[in-house]
Design an enzyme around this catalytic site. Structure first.
Site, PDB file in Angstrom:
ATOM      1  N   GLY A 130       5.509  21.980 -48.754  1.00  0.00           N
ATOM      2  CA  GLY A 130       5.934  22.360 -47.413  1.00  0.00           C
ATOM      3  C   GLY A 130       5.558  21.295 -46.405  1.00  0.00           C
ATOM      4  N   GLY A 134       5.280  20.830 -41.985  1.00  0.00           N
ATOM      5  CA  GLY A 134       5.391  21.507 -40.701  1.00  0.00           C
ATOM      6  C   GLY A 134       4.726  20.678 -39.626  1.00  0.00           C
ATOM      7  N   GLY A 135       4.618  21.280 -38.468  1.00  0.00           N
ATOM      8  CA  GLY A 135       4.036  20.575 -37.335  1.00  0.00           C
ATOM      9  C   GLY A 135       2.605  20.142 -37.624  1.00  0.00           C
ATOM     10  N   PHE A 136       1.948  20.881 -38.478  1.00  0.00           N
ATOM     11  CA  PHE A 136       0.554  20.590 -38.772  1.00  0.00           C
ATOM     12  C   PHE A 136       0.432  19.390 -39.691  1.00  0.00           C
ATOM     13  CE2 PHE A 136      -3.831  21.754 -39.506  1.00  0.00           C
ATOM     14  CZ  PHE A 136      -4.088  21.279 -40.768  1.00  0.00           C
ATOM     15  N   GLY A 137       1.377  19.257 -40.584  1.00  0.00           N
ATOM     16  CA  GLY A 137       1.285  18.199 -41.567  1.00  0.00           C
ATOM     17  C   GLY A 137       1.952  18.650 -42.842  1.00  0.00           C
ATOM     18  N   LYS A 162      -3.331  22.467 -47.083  1.00  0.00           N
ATOM     19  CA  LYS A 162      -2.595  22.112 -45.875  1.00  0.00           C
ATOM     20  C   LYS A 162      -3.362  20.975 -45.209  1.00  0.00           C
ATOM     21  CE  LYS A 162      -1.065  24.708 -41.796  1.00  0.00           C
ATOM     22  NZ  LYS A 162      -1.159  26.012 -41.163  1.00  0.00           N
ATOM     23  N   ASP A 184       2.695  33.731 -33.051  1.00  0.00           N
ATOM     24  CA  ASP A 184       3.811  32.983 -33.643  1.00  0.00           C
ATOM     25  C   ASP A 184       4.370  33.749 -34.838  1.00  0.00           C
ATOM     26  OD1 ASP A 184       5.648  30.961 -33.790  1.00  0.00           O
ATOM     27  OD2 ASP A 184       4.327  29.548 -34.822  1.00  0.00           O
TER      28      ASP A 184
END
Ligand SMILES: *[C@@H]1O[C@H](CO)[C@@H](O)[C@H](O)[C@H]1NC(C)=O
Ligand SMILES: *[C@@H]1O[C@H](CO)[C@@H](O)[C@H](O)[C@H]1NC(C)=O
Ligand SMILES: *[C@@H]1O[C@H](CO)[C@@H](O)[C@H](O)[C@H]1NC(C)=O
Ligand SMILES: *[C@@H]1O[C@H](CO)[C@@H](O)[C@H](O)[C@H]1NC(C)=O
Ligand SMILES: *[C@@H]1O[C@H](CO)[C@@H](O)[C@H](O)[C@H]1NC(C)=O
Length: 947
Positions: free
Chosen positions: A616, A618-621, A637, A735
């Site tokens: 995956g 996402g904005g986090f990494g 993550k 969210d």
């Protein structure tokens, strides 16, 4: 000299104010409406009564202290007139000189002003006829020396102070002059404007509070809404009493910001000299003690005219204290009260007060109604750093340390706990810098709380019976220069980081006489690992591998232990039962102290096979697939350096996850903060997220049946309901969206991504205002997008959008061909009774139509424009359970219908209030109503999907 105002107003209006203050959360102890805590010390546990005089409920002190023992005063001191409160005491024998015994009051609003009163009647309770002297402390600040001078009289200590934190302690200190004891303790919240001399650095200790001209009764609650004690003072040989039956009130202009407020009954009596040409004289003697040999004092003098004066008469007088003028000409107002206060008189052994008619006063002599006299104490000393306190208390509990470990660990310095050294910075809290528990008889493993002392330099645990491995976290202590583990039964290997620090000379590390411990020379038999592919040097890997193995062993043990716990409590284990169990009875929140595992970056490399398989982004990494040594599959993550999810969000998520444990929330296995690398290690959710399941991404569009969809919706709702209601303070997810609902191998749903999670600061807050809009476009509640106000109802709104997606299989914003909000789109069609057009055609009509209708109804209610019209998550859970029942009844007799109607059993079928079941009042929607169809381009900032 300074003037100030005061007055006595009708008790009733103050009750109102007080109860308002209480609902705002001044104190939540014992459910007393006024926020008072009234303790009768020595009363047997669980017992209590309502006091005849004050009408206040008094309770046993058992909930406030765990030290000491109960006694009754001896029979010769019990009289018919005795007040019940003084007939029992708690005493604290055998603790030794300079030891503290404390009472803790919880649930105080930090920064609020309170009156605390301790009472003492010896009554020869111990049969020794020995009158003790003891010291009282308010938290870490000296309050008073209590010198019991008579066996059958009541000694009182009262202090008014600002309470800095959410608890306050009253401590009795044995000063070697007899066994400390106590009869009663009262805590009374005060309005914060009262007694302006009191601030966060100084408090007032009562010497006397006089009600001039009163008969012989002490005035207290309910006449005084703050339950102060006003002692009668009259001398009929000198003074004549003036009194009125009329109420005496505050001047209206003083009422809003009142500094002094004596009750009307106190103000309704006054004295005046019998000989009209005399002055009023009275005095107080200073009461110095060995801590404050020259205390400062402050006084408050209350005046009101009680007689309607003839037109040509006038009363005017001056007031002096030790010859110093407080006012030269003052005329009291008829039935209105006023107060003068002398700020901090410099020390004198005696204070003489003189009230004298001014010469222009032709006939009328001076008067005075009431007076208070206080010494000033410092309350500026700070308690030890809160993180250090909670860690040392956890250690004290774990190892059952007896010693003198009571109250604050470092302060005051003279009472610092045995075995601790502290630093005392001038303007901040003391910190624990060294812990010596050598020869302490400690057994069990080394608590990971030792890794929480961020200022610790020396840790000595030598010559105990400690077992298990050395916590890896100890290596993360920034200030540690000495660690002594000599003479224990420790096993496993020494964390590589510790050895490294030993090698570079920054740490003195001792670990001799631990036969089962391995270091480089003495390698371990069983844990040869072959991680040859991963880079860097091999030795480090071997050590790290061993560490992980041990960590996993601990984890495994932890899991087994938890399982056992669940079984013992008869908690359900299989899926059907899981559904039955209402989320309310899930494990407590925040109480569970998880020892989360810390991983180094190196270890993450091993776990993810050098970060090979991406599952995956996402904005986090990036999220990587990985396996722990025991085969457990995990998702790692890893924050990318360019991530817009900052360190702050990362830490928020890590912190929150350690507090939150629920079967429908993704659980954290560990985390990594290694230099610039930040990562979270989660349980792996092999079936991905709900968004992909509904709308592709994994090539299986629309593969979910209606029942599966409902189960996923219900489970997610239970997760959110837990966030909203199980924790104090409650959490908002902020969210909620389909891509944050993850599915495990059995398609059980767990809500993920807590990076934006925020706690309400206070249970009574109805919303949080956020500086910037976070969350995801298409899911944002209108009041949040427009006014940045977030409530639980904003999550409910987002969840409503999720429900619509579950029903329709469509995204929150449809391109039809104009961008249209799914709420509007579905709402219009459902409004025309048209459900077939709305339902996801991939379900091929295989559903109970009533079940879908009801779910759609819930979804539309959740997405109501006005927050108060949306149901709570609790109501949503109950409704979805019904939807599932409707769907389940279609399969009556289906042996696979393990999600059958049993779900409405237990507490979930309690009646609920669909609308406005809670009391949150949100912003008025009238001006802010967002027409979703026209505001898409309004430039609301959003954060991108995080998975
Ligand atoms: C004190 O006296 C009460 C009855 O008056 C009794 O119930 C209680 O047990 C006594 N407490 C102690 C510590 O003896
Ligand atoms: C306590 O009071 C007695 C007299 O009442 C006095 O003699 C004694 O010195 C006092 N003790 C302390 C420690 O102040
Ligand atoms: C509290 O009041 C005293 C006396 O007025 C003053 O010196 C001190 O600075 C005040 N402290 C705070 C924290 O405001
Ligand atoms: C009352 O006042 C008189 C005259 O000043 C004085 O002698 C006497 O001691 C006082 N009585 C009390 C109880 O204070
Ligand atoms: C009243 O006091 C004044 C002044 O002290 C004194 O001269 C006068 O004699 C007193 N009167 C009586 C009746 O005691």
């Amino acid at each position: 000299m300074e003037q100030s105002t005061h007055g006595a107003t009708a008790a009733r209006s103050w009750f109102l104010l007080l109860s308002l203050a209480t609902t705002a959360g001044v104190l939540r102890v014992r459910g007393q409406s006024t926020g008072f805590v009234s303790i009768d010390c020595g009363l047997s546990e669980q017992s209590g009564y309502v006091d005849d005089v004050t009408k206040l409920p008094y309770s046993s002190d058992a909930a406030f202290t765990n030290a000491g023992s109960n006694h009754n005063v001896s029979a010769e001191h019990v009289k018919p007139s005795s007040i019940k409160r003084y007939l029992s005491v708690r005493s604290f024998p055998d603790t030794g000189t300079a030891s503290r015994s404390c009472y803790t009051f919880p649930s105080i609003v930090p920064g609020s002003k309170c009156l605390l009163r301790a009472t003492f009647m010896y009554g020869n309770y111990d049969g020794l006829n020995k009158l003790p002297v003891l010291d009282l402390y308010l938290d870490v600040n000296f309050w008073k020396t209590v010198n019991i001078s008579k066996a059958d009289s009541v000694h009182t200590a009262e202090v008014i102070a600002v309470i800095p934190s959410d608890t306050v302690q009253v401590c009795l200190v044995d000063i070697g002059l007899g066994t400390p004891f106590i009869s009663g303790l009262d805590l009374r919240p005060l309005k914060n404007t009262l007694y302006p001399q009191v601030n966060s650095s100084q408090g007032l200790v009562l010497l006397d509070r006089s009600n001039f001209g009163a008969s012989d009764l002490i005035v207290r609650h309910p006449d005084d809404p703050y339950d102060r004690e006003w002692f009668p003072w009259s001398n009929l040989t000198k003074w004549r009493v003036i009194s009125t039956k009329e109420k005496v009130r505050l001047r209206p202009e003083d009422a809003a910001d009142v500094h002094f407020d004596a009750p009307s009954v106190v103000m309704q009596t006054a004295i005046t000299p019998i000989n009209a040409s005399e002055k009023i004289n009275f005095s107080w003697d200073a009461e110095p003690n060995y801590v404050h040999p020259t205390p400062r004092y402050t006084s408050v003098l209350y005046f009101s005219e009680l007689e309607p004066l003839p037109r040509n008469a006038m009363r005017m007088f001056s007031v002096t204290i030790n010859g110093m003028l407080l006012t030269s000409r003052y005329t009291p107002q008829y039935l209105f009260s006023y107060a003068f206060y002398g700020i901090e008189h410099s020390y004198s052994s005696r204070y003489d007060f003189t009230i004298q008619a001014t010469t222009t006063s032709l006939t009328l002599p001076p008067t005075i109604n009431a007076a208070e006299f206080f010494s000033v104490i410092s309350t500026a000393k700070l308690g030890t750093d809160a993180q250090d306190v909670s860690a040392i208390n956890a250690i004290k509990t774990k190892y059952q340390v007896k010693k003198n470990w009571v109250s604050d660990p470092c302060a005051p310095k003279t009472f610092a706990w045995d075995g601790l050294n502290c630093s005392y910075p001038t303007s901040s809290s003391p910190r624990i810098t060294s812990i010596n528990m050598s020869f302490g008889g400690l057994s069990g493993d080394i608590s990971s709380y030792f890794a929480n002392f961020k200022a610790m330099q020396h840790l000595d645990l030598s010559y105990n019976k400690l077992t298990g491995s050395i916590p890896y976290a100890l290596a993360q202590l920034p200030s540690l220069v000495e660690l002594d583990l000599t003479g224990n039964q420790l096993s496993g290997s020494i964390p590589f980081e510790l050895l490294k620090r030993k090698a570079d000379g920054s740490l003195t590390l001792r670990y001799n006489n631990n036969p089962k411990l391995c270091d480089q020379e003495n390698s371990c038999q069983s844990t040869e690992k072959k991680n040859s592919t991963v880079t860097i040097y091999i030795a480090a890997l071997v050590v790290a591998g061993v560490v992980i193995g041990l960590l996993l062993l601990l984890l495994l043990l932890g899991v087994i232990k938890n399982k056992a716990l669940v079984k013992r409590h008869g908690k359900p284990e299989n899926e059907a039962d899981d559904l039955q169990s209402h989320s309310k009875n899930s494990d407590g929140c925040g109480l569970l102290q998880l020892d989360n595992r810390w991983f180094t970056y190196l270890e993450l490399g091993i776990i993810t096979n050098n970060f090979q398989r991406v599952i995956g982004r996402g904005g986090f990494g990036v999220v990587y697939d990985g396996f722990l040594e025991d085969g457990t599959r995990v998702a790692v993550k890893l924050r990318s350096q360019s991530s817009n999810q900052g360190v702050e969000e990362f830490l928020t998520e890590a912190r929150n996850l350690t507090k939150i444990h629920h079967k429908n929330l993704v659980s954290l296995i560990g985390y990594c903060k290694d230099g610039d690398y930040l990562a979270l290690v989660y349980e792996h959710m092999p079936e991905g997220n709900l968004q992909d399941k509904l709308r592709g991404g994994d090539g299986n569009i629309g593969c979910l049946t209606w029942k599966q969809r409902l189960c996923i919706a219900l489970e997610s709702a239970q997760g959110l309901e837990y966030l909203h209601n199980a924790c104090s303070p409650p959490f908002l997810h902020r969210d909620v969206k389909t891509s944050n609902i993850l599915l495990n191998g059995n398609l059980k749903a767990k809500v993920a991504d807590f990076g934006l999670l925020k706690a309400f600061n206070n249970d009574d807050d109805t919303h949080v205002s956020t500086a910037r809009v976070v969350g995801t476009y298409g899911y944002l509640a209108p009041e949040y997008a427009s006014a940045m106000q977030l409530t639980k109802k904003s999550d409910v709104y987002s969840f409503g959008v999720v429900l619509l997606e579950v029903i329709t299989g469509r995204p929150p914003i449809l391109q039809t061909p104009e961008p249209t909000n799914i709420i509007e789109w579905a709402g219009q069609r459902l409004g025309q009774g048209n459900i077939e057009d709305v339902v996801d055609m991939h379900m091929h009509g295989d559903y109970d139509v009533n079940s879908v209708w009801k779910t759609a109804d819930v979804a539309l209610r959740c997405t109501a424009q006005v927050p108060t019209q949306r149901p709570t998550m609790t109501a949503v859970v109950a409704h979805l359970e019904e939807c599932l029942d409707l769907e389940g009844s279609r399969f009556a007799g289906d042996i696979n219908g393990n999600l059958n109607s049993s779900s409405s059993g237990g507490e979930s079928n309690t009646s609920y209030n669909y609308y406005g079941a809670d009391h949150y009042t949100d912003i008025s929607p009238s001006n802010n109503t967002l027409d979703m169809g026209h505001n898409f381009g309004s430039g609301v900032a959003t954060s991108p999907a995080t998975r």
